[in-house]
Design an enzyme around this catalytic site. Structure first.
Site, PDB file in Angstrom:
ATOM      1  N   ASP A  18       0.852  -1.185   0.000  1.00  0.00           N
ATOM      2  CA  ASP A  18       0.000   0.000   0.000  1.00  0.00           C
ATOM      3  C   ASP A  18       0.896   1.246   0.000  1.00  0.00           C
ATOM      4  O   ASP A  18       2.065   1.177   0.380  1.00  0.00           O
ATOM      5  CB  ASP A  18      -0.869  -0.043   1.266  1.00  0.00           C
ATOM      6  CG  ASP A  18      -1.670   1.219   1.458  1.00  0.00           C
ATOM      7  OD1 ASP A  18      -2.370   1.632   0.522  1.00  0.00           O
ATOM      8  OD2 ASP A  18      -1.575   1.813   2.561  1.00  0.00           O
ATOM      9  N   ASP A  20      -0.279   5.224   0.681  1.00  0.00           N
ATOM     10  CA  ASP A  20      -0.565   6.244   1.692  1.00  0.00           C
ATOM     11  C   ASP A  20      -0.801   5.621   3.077  1.00  0.00           C
ATOM     12  O   ASP A  20      -1.635   4.728   3.238  1.00  0.00           O
ATOM     13  CB  ASP A  20      -1.794   7.069   1.283  1.00  0.00           C
ATOM     14  CG  ASP A  20      -1.586   7.771  -0.067  1.00  0.00           C
ATOM     15  OD1 ASP A  20      -0.423   7.945  -0.481  1.00  0.00           O
ATOM     16  OD2 ASP A  20      -2.598   8.131  -0.694  1.00  0.00           O
TER      17      ASP A  20
END
Ligand SMILES: [Mg+2]
Length: 157
Positions: A18, A20
């Site tokens: 991932d 952010d």
């Protein structure tokens, strides 16, 4: 949607990471270069996987595009800054797969849907045994990992 940074034809274990809140501090809806803050502990973790022969691929929900908070170009510029920051730290990202849709659009690529990983599997040869998802959200990245049968490493900042 995707951005390929470096293509390879090898069968490799892969880290699906991932962006952010995991690689960089969440804003949320990060898109301004001045908002970029890299988490060094995540960089170290990614480097340790890379040293073991893993390929690094970013998988990220970017509904800020669909919501009109920022443009595709702004997304691309910020994402390139993230990828370049990792490169300067010796971590090389092979590709970024991103979902630009709003939740109400009902797409198949928004995590925890598996669309982004399926797209990656059509572009890269992935050794799924030993591949892993890394993220900061148990309910998003963790669910994605369980859906595709991969290990999950939860990052907390
Ligand atoms: Mg996140």
């Amino acid at each position: 949607m995707k951005i390929i940074h470096q293509k390879d034809g090898q069968l490799l274990k892969t880290v699906f990471v991932d962006r952010d809140g995991t690689i960089n501090r969440d804003c949320p809806y990060c898109h301004r270069p001045e908002d970029l803050h890299i988490y060094e502990d995540t960089v170290d973790l990614l480097r340790s996987y890379q040293d073991k022969g893993y390929r690094i691929i970013i998988v990220t929900n970017q509904s800020g595009i669909g919501r009109g908070y920022f443009s595709l170009d702004e997304f691309r510029n910020f994402n390139q800054a993230v990828v370049d920051s990792l490169k300067h730290r010796g971590v090389f990202v092979s590709a970024t797969y991103f979902c630009p849709h709003r939740p109400d659009e009902g797409c198949s690529c928004r995590k925890p849907g598996r669309g982004l990983i399926d797209e990656a599997l059509s572009d890269f040869r992935v050794d799924m045994a030993g591949s892993i998802v890394i993220g900061d959200r148990e309910d998003i990245d963790g669910d994605l990992a369980r859906k595709v049968g991969l290990l999950f490493n939860l990052i907390r900042h």
